[in-house]
Structures are given as structure tokens and as C-alpha cells.
Design a protein around this motif. Structure first.
Motif, PDB file in Angstrom:
ATOM      1  N   ASN A  50      40.731  49.071  90.129  1.00 34.90           N
ATOM      2  CA  ASN A  50      40.233  48.610  91.420  1.00 34.90           C
ATOM      3  C   ASN A  50      38.846  47.991  91.353  1.00 34.90           C
ATOM      4  OD1 ASN A  50      42.555  49.825  92.364  1.00 34.90           O
ATOM      5  ND2 ASN A  50      41.503  51.590  93.255  1.00 34.90           N
ATOM      6  N   ALA A  51      38.120  48.225  90.270  1.00 33.47           N
ATOM      7  CA  ALA A  51      36.739  47.772  90.176  1.00 33.47           C
ATOM      8  C   ALA A  51      36.662  46.247  90.146  1.00 33.47           C
ATOM      9  CB  ALA A  51      36.083  48.355  88.924  1.00 33.47           C
ATOM     10  N   ARG A  52      35.523  45.734  90.562  1.00 39.42           N
ATOM     11  CA  ARG A  52      35.316  44.290  90.529  1.00 39.42           C
ATOM     12  C   ARG A  52      35.488  43.739  89.111  1.00 39.42           C
ATOM     13  NH1 ARG A  52      36.200  44.680  95.272  1.00 39.42           N
ATOM     14  NH2 ARG A  52      34.852  44.027  96.980  1.00 39.42           N
ATOM     15  N   ARG A  53      35.066  44.500  88.128  1.00 38.08           N
ATOM     16  CA  ARG A  53      35.228  44.029  86.749  1.00 38.08           C
ATOM     17  C   ARG A  53      36.701  43.886  86.396  1.00 38.08           C
ATOM     18  NH1 ARG A  53      31.846  45.836  81.388  1.00 38.08           N
ATOM     19  NH2 ARG A  53      32.898  44.434  79.936  1.00 38.08           N
ATOM     20  N   ILE A 108      39.114  43.234  88.499  1.00 37.11           N
ATOM     21  CA  ILE A 108      39.620  42.065  89.220  1.00 37.11           C
ATOM     22  C   ILE A 108      39.226  40.786  88.487  1.00 37.11           C
ATOM     23  CG2 ILE A 108      39.502  40.770  91.377  1.00 37.11           C
ATOM     24  CD1 ILE A 108      39.029  43.451  92.808  1.00 37.11           C
ATOM     25  N   ARG A 109      37.978  40.714  88.035  1.00 34.42           N
ATOM     26  CA  ARG A 109      37.544  39.528  87.289  1.00 34.42           C
ATOM     27  C   ARG A 109      38.352  39.382  85.998  1.00 34.42           C
ATOM     28  NH1 ARG A 109      32.460  41.648  88.744  1.00 34.42           N
ATOM     29  NH2 ARG A 109      32.037  42.292  86.586  1.00 34.42           N
ATOM     30  N   ARG A 110      38.630  40.516  85.343  1.00 28.25           N
ATOM     31  CA  ARG A 110      39.431  40.489  84.111  1.00 28.25           C
ATOM     32  C   ARG A 110      40.835  39.957  84.392  1.00 28.25           C
ATOM     33  NH1 ARG A 110      38.990  45.859  82.472  1.00 28.25           N
ATOM     34  NH2 ARG A 110      37.170  45.316  81.190  1.00 28.25           N
ATOM     35  N   ALA A 111      41.421  40.393  85.495  1.00 30.02           N
ATOM     36  CA  ALA A 111      42.753  39.914  85.857  1.00 30.02           C
ATOM     37  C   ALA A 111      42.746  38.409  86.082  1.00 30.02           C
ATOM     38  CB  ALA A 111      43.247  40.641  87.107  1.00 30.02           C
ATOM     39  N   VAL A 112      41.706  37.909  86.742  1.00 28.86           N
ATOM     40  CA  VAL A 112      41.596  36.474  87.016  1.00 28.86           C
ATOM     41  C   VAL A 112      41.392  35.682  85.732  1.00 28.86           C
ATOM     42  CG1 VAL A 112      40.118  34.715  88.092  1.00 28.86           C
ATOM     43  CG2 VAL A 112      40.786  36.768  89.387  1.00 28.86           C
ATOM     44  N   GLU A 113      40.529  36.176  84.862  1.00 32.80           N
ATOM     45  CA  GLU A 113      40.133  35.410  83.681  1.00 32.80           C
ATOM     46  C   GLU A 113      41.109  35.541  82.516  1.00 32.80           C
ATOM     47  OE1 GLU A 113      36.156  36.708  82.806  1.00 32.80           O
ATOM     48  OE2 GLU A 113      35.478  36.318  84.866  1.00 32.80           O
ATOM     49  N   LEU A 114      41.814  36.696  82.433  1.00 28.94           N
ATOM     50  CA  LEU A 114      42.631  36.951  81.245  1.00 28.94           C
ATOM     51  C   LEU A 114      44.064  37.367  81.550  1.00 28.94           C
ATOM     52  CD1 LEU A 114      40.010  38.975  79.141  1.00 28.94           C
ATOM     53  CD2 LEU A 114      40.708  36.596  78.768  1.00 28.94           C
ATOM     54  N   GLY A 115      44.374  37.721  82.788  1.00 26.76           N
ATOM     55  CA  GLY A 115      45.672  38.302  83.085  1.00 26.76           C
ATOM     56  C   GLY A 115      46.590  37.391  83.873  1.00 26.76           C
ATOM     57  N   ASP A 116      47.827  37.836  83.977  1.00 27.72           N
ATOM     58  CA  ASP A 116      48.817  37.165  84.823  1.00 27.72           C
ATOM     59  C   ASP A 116      48.924  37.836  86.192  1.00 27.72           C
ATOM     60  OD1 ASP A 116      49.809  35.370  82.697  1.00 27.72           O
ATOM     61  OD2 ASP A 116      50.484  37.243  81.780  1.00 27.72           O
ATOM     62  N   GLY A 117      48.484  39.088  86.267  1.00 26.16           N
ATOM     63  CA  GLY A 117      48.584  39.823  87.511  1.00 26.16           C
ATOM     64  C   GLY A 117      47.482  40.855  87.629  1.00 26.16           C
ATOM     65  N   TRP A 118      47.294  41.353  88.850  1.00 22.50           N
ATOM     66  CA  TRP A 118      46.351  42.438  89.129  1.00 22.50           C
ATOM     67  C   TRP A 118      47.142  43.624  89.646  1.00 22.50           C
ATOM     68  CZ3 TRP A 118      43.580  43.494  94.232  1.00 22.50           C
ATOM     69  CH2 TRP A 118      42.683  44.575  94.083  1.00 22.50           C
ATOM     70  N   TYR A 119      46.758  44.834  89.173  1.00 25.61           N
ATOM     71  CA  TYR A 119      47.534  46.051  89.414  1.00 25.61           C
ATOM     72  C   TYR A 119      46.619  47.136  89.992  1.00 25.61           C
ATOM     73  CZ  TYR A 119      51.391  49.257  88.130  1.00 25.61           C
ATOM     74  OH  TYR A 119      52.441  50.139  88.140  1.00 25.61           O
ATOM     75  N   PRO A 120      46.292  47.085  91.307  1.00 27.12           N
ATOM     76  CA  PRO A 120      45.429  48.094  91.926  1.00 27.12           C
ATOM     77  C   PRO A 120      46.210  49.334  92.353  1.00 27.12           C
ATOM     78  CG  PRO A 120      46.021  46.465  93.559  1.00 27.12           C
ATOM     79  CD  PRO A 120      46.706  46.040  92.277  1.00 27.12           C
ATOM     80  N   PHE A 121      45.479  50.372  92.793  1.00 25.48           N
ATOM     81  CA  PHE A 121      46.137  51.572  93.323  1.00 25.48           C
ATOM     82  C   PHE A 121      45.261  52.208  94.391  1.00 25.48           C
ATOM     83  CE2 PHE A 121      43.563  52.891  89.727  1.00 25.48           C
ATOM     84  CZ  PHE A 121      42.971  54.077  90.129  1.00 25.48           C
ATOM     85  N   PHE A 122      45.915  52.924  95.303  1.00 19.74           N
ATOM     86  CA  PHE A 122      45.196  53.608  96.377  1.00 19.74           C
ATOM     87  C   PHE A 122      44.495  54.846  95.832  1.00 19.74           C
ATOM     88  CE2 PHE A 122      48.306  51.489  99.300  1.00 19.74           C
ATOM     89  CZ  PHE A 122      47.367  50.780 100.033  1.00 19.74           C
ATOM     90  N   THR A 123      43.292  55.127  96.358  1.00 20.82           N
ATOM     91  CA  THR A 123      42.492  56.277  95.918  1.00 20.82           C
ATOM     92  C   THR A 123      42.180  57.162  97.112  1.00 20.82           C
ATOM     93  OG1 THR A 123      40.480  54.986  96.218  1.00 20.82           O
ATOM     94  CG2 THR A 123      41.437  55.019  94.004  1.00 20.82           C
ATOM     95  N   ASP A 151      36.974  52.637  95.045  1.00 19.97           N
ATOM     96  CA  ASP A 151      37.884  53.105  96.090  1.00 19.97           C
ATOM     97  C   ASP A 151      38.680  51.954  96.683  1.00 19.97           C
ATOM     98  OD1 ASP A 151      37.926  55.905  96.568  1.00 19.97           O
ATOM     99  OD2 ASP A 151      35.865  55.805  97.302  1.00 19.97           O
ATOM    100  N   ILE A 152      39.987  52.143  96.807  1.00 24.18           N
ATOM    101  CA  ILE A 152      40.819  51.353  97.700  1.00 24.18           C
ATOM    102  C   ILE A 152      41.620  52.389  98.488  1.00 24.18           C
ATOM    103  CG2 ILE A 152      42.766  49.761  97.907  1.00 24.18           C
ATOM    104  CD1 ILE A 152      41.747  48.221  95.571  1.00 24.18           C
ATOM    105  N   THR A 153      41.202  52.641  99.720  1.00 20.60           N
ATOM    106  CA  THR A 153      41.791  53.746 100.482  1.00 20.60           C
ATOM    107  C   THR A 153      42.779  53.280 101.548  1.00 20.60           C
ATOM    108  OG1 THR A 153      39.971  53.721 102.087  1.00 20.60           O
ATOM    109  CG2 THR A 153      39.722  55.142 100.148  1.00 20.60           C
ATOM    110  N   ASN A 154      42.770  51.991 101.872  1.00 18.47           N
ATOM    111  CA  ASN A 154      43.646  51.504 102.933  1.00 18.47           C
ATOM    112  C   ASN A 154      43.892  50.007 102.761  1.00 18.47           C
ATOM    113  OD1 ASN A 154      41.302  50.181 104.009  1.00 18.47           O
ATOM    114  ND2 ASN A 154      40.744  52.114 105.020  1.00 18.47           N
TER     115      ASN A 154
END
Length: 307
Positions: free
Chosen positions: A183-186, A188-203, A216-219
Motif C-alpha cells: 500500500n505504500a507510495r513506494r 505504488i511507484r514500483r508498480a508504475v515503473e516496473l510492474g504490470d499491476g498493483w496489488y493493494p490490501f485493506f488494513t 493504511d488503506i482502510t476503506n
């Protein structure tokens, strides 16, 4: 339409042999394909500490062994790590496992990966915990090169490849989808720069951001704000198409749910641009778990498919 991923139950050691046999793999594989799940998920904890396990942590089977077994008894469902702790292993060993699994499953592999958070497990595996983010970025670059199916060169931290080959390469080109977890900004940046997708989760509901060392991603509002950040970073680095987004679970930790609630939330997530979400299925026995998985398919997946 939002697709549903399902964590596999083979880490449920309290149920004895219910989930620890090839018969269980066959039964579970058949049930999740009948139910219409898009992908099955495995976690990655090769050597967790007893302290973490006693505090509510869980064991995990070897991810590539488990996905290979499931691949052998299924034909359609995608085989996904959710997540693989990439810095735990040499990236070329990981590339060999991914390429083999993708080849023999006829292109069904998706790799969710992250930097991990268990300091004691890092220590047991001989990897520097404080360098995990640096290693994560490095290993992801090395992994993509090694999965090309062509001869490659790469110099990393304590390892070198000068004209090496991993063949046959994966069926999927240029490589199986690589989703960056966290969930961290880092992340997200890694997903944009190196990945095909982003995989967050609720905390929420007992997920500690102190021990998991993520944001935190709570909602849904937190998720929406993170998506805005992701799109802004895409623009900043010149990425035209943003990473796909697959959330770890459609249900927040500890949250009770009904089929209609899931259907409604699936629509909300789809409108936000989320393409897939995990759905954990409970069951004290193999038969109960399989029945519950198929019931979810009837009550939720089938309804969304005909909406």
C-alpha cells in the motif's frame, strides 16, 4: 465485470489431513473451477518465526510446488502468488520456477510479489531485511530480463549473469503478469515503473501496519486516493496505460458479509477501475470448504456474470 480470486486452503494445518493430500488438491481444484473463480492464490512464508505464528500468523506451502499441483488438476483457473516475497530468493531461481510453471500450465501464471515484512524470516533466510526495498527493485529488473527467453546479462548484489539463458521461456510474452503488492507510495511507484499491476490490501480489523510495515488503506476512499496517486505517477514518468489493479480482498479483515453486499461492492470496485479482488472462503473440512466455494460461485459470481 470484477473477477474473483480465491486463496487456497492448503495452509489450514489445524484441520489435520483434510487439506494436506493430493485428493484435497483434486477436490479443491474441481470446486474452484466449477464456481467460476478467476485465479487461485498462494502465500509465501518458507520459514516463519514461532513468535509470529503464535501471534496469529500462518504457515504456507511452497508457492511453486502448490501451484504446480493445482495446475495438474485444473485446466482454466489462473495460478497466482499472492504474494511472493521476491527478495527471499535469487531472481534467476524465481525466473526458472515461473517459466517452468507457465510453460506446463499453458500460460496461466500471474505473479503477485512484494518486499515482505517479517524480519525474523529474513534473518533465517540470510537476507538483509534493511535492504529489502533495494533488493525488490533490483530483483524485479533481473526477473524481467531472465524471463525473456533470450540470452541476458545482469550484475546484481552478490551475483552476476553474463550471457546466461533460461529456456524454454514462459508461454506469456514478454512474461507472465507481474503485480507489485503493498500500500505504500513506494510500492505504488514500483508498480508504475516496473510492474504490470498493483496489488493493494485493506488494513483494518487487526491487520497491523506496524508489523506489516505498509501504509493504511482502510476503506474505499483511501483506495481511491491511492489510485489518484498511481495515475499521477504514471503521468510523471510517461506511462500511458496505468497498471491493472487487483485488490487482495473484497472483504475487509473481520468484516461480515452477505452475497448482495459482495455484488454491490464488486460493482463499486469495478467502477473505480479494479479488475479483480480476493475472496477468502471458510470451511472446517474439505467438503465444507468446497461447498462454500461453489455456493459463492452461485450466489455472487454467476449473478455478476449475468448482470
Amino acid at each position: 465485470m470484477l473477477q474473483f480470486n480465491i486463496p487456497l486452503p492448503f495452509d489450514h494445518l489445524a484441520a489435520g489431513e483434510e487439506f494436506l493430500t493430493m485428493e484435497a488438491v483434486r477436490d479443491v481444484g474441481a470446486a474452484i473451477e466449477r464456481a467460476g473463480f478467476s485465479a487461485c492464490l498462494v502465500t509465501d512464508h518458507p520459514c516463519p518465526t514461532g513468535r509470529w505464528l503464535d501471534a496469529g500468523g500462518h504457515h504456507a506451502q511452497d508457492p511453486f510446488v502448490m501451484l504446480s499441483l493445482v495446475a495438474a488438476v485444473t485446466t482454466r483457473i489462473r495460478l497466482q502468488t499472492g504474494i511472493l516475497v521476491l527478495p527471499y530468493r535469487n531472481p534467476f531461481i524465481v525466473a526458472r520456477s515461473i517459466a517452468s510453471l507457465d510453460r506446463f500450465s499453458n500460460g496461466r501464471v500471474t505473479i503477485g510479489m512484494g518486499a515482505g515484512y517479517l524480519k525474523g524470516e529474513y534473518r533465517a533466510l540470510g537476507v538483509d531485511f534493511e535492504q529489502r526495498n533495494v533488493l525488490m527493485d533490483e530483483y524485479l529488473k533481473a526477473l524481467k530480463l531472465a524471463l525473456s527467453g533470450e540470452e541476458f546479462a545482469f550484475e546484481g548484489t552478490g551475483y552476476q549473469a553474463f550471457g546466461n539463458r533460461i529456456q524454454p521461456g514462459p508461454v506469456q510474452r514478454p512474461h507472465p503478469p507481474l503485480y507489485v503488492g503493498g500500500n505504500a507510495r513506494r510500492a505504488i511507484r514500483r508498480a508504475v515503473e516496473l510492474g504490470d499491476g498493483w496489488y493493494p490490501f485493506f488494513t483494518v480489523g487487526g491487520v497491523s501496519t506496524t508489523t506489516t510495515r505498509t501504509a493504511d488503506i482502510t476503506n474505499e476512499q483511501d483506495l481511491a486516493e491511492a489510485l489518484v496517486y498511481m495515475c499521477a505517477h504514471c503521468e510523471a514518468v510517461g506511462r500511458e496505460n496505468p497498471p491493472v489493479v487487483a485488490i487482495g480482498s473484497i472483504v475487509k479483515p473481520g468484516e461480515s458479509w452477505t452475497p448482495q453486499m459482495i455484488v454491490d461492492r464488486a460493482g463499486q470496485f469495478a467502477e473505480m477501475g479494479v479488475v479483480a479482488a480476493g475472496m477468502n472462503i471458510e470451511g472446517r473440512t474439505r467438503a465444507e470448504w468446497c461447498d462454500n466455494a461453489e455456493r459463492f460461485g452461485q450466489d455472487v459470481i454467476a449473478k455478476l456474470g449475468t448482470a
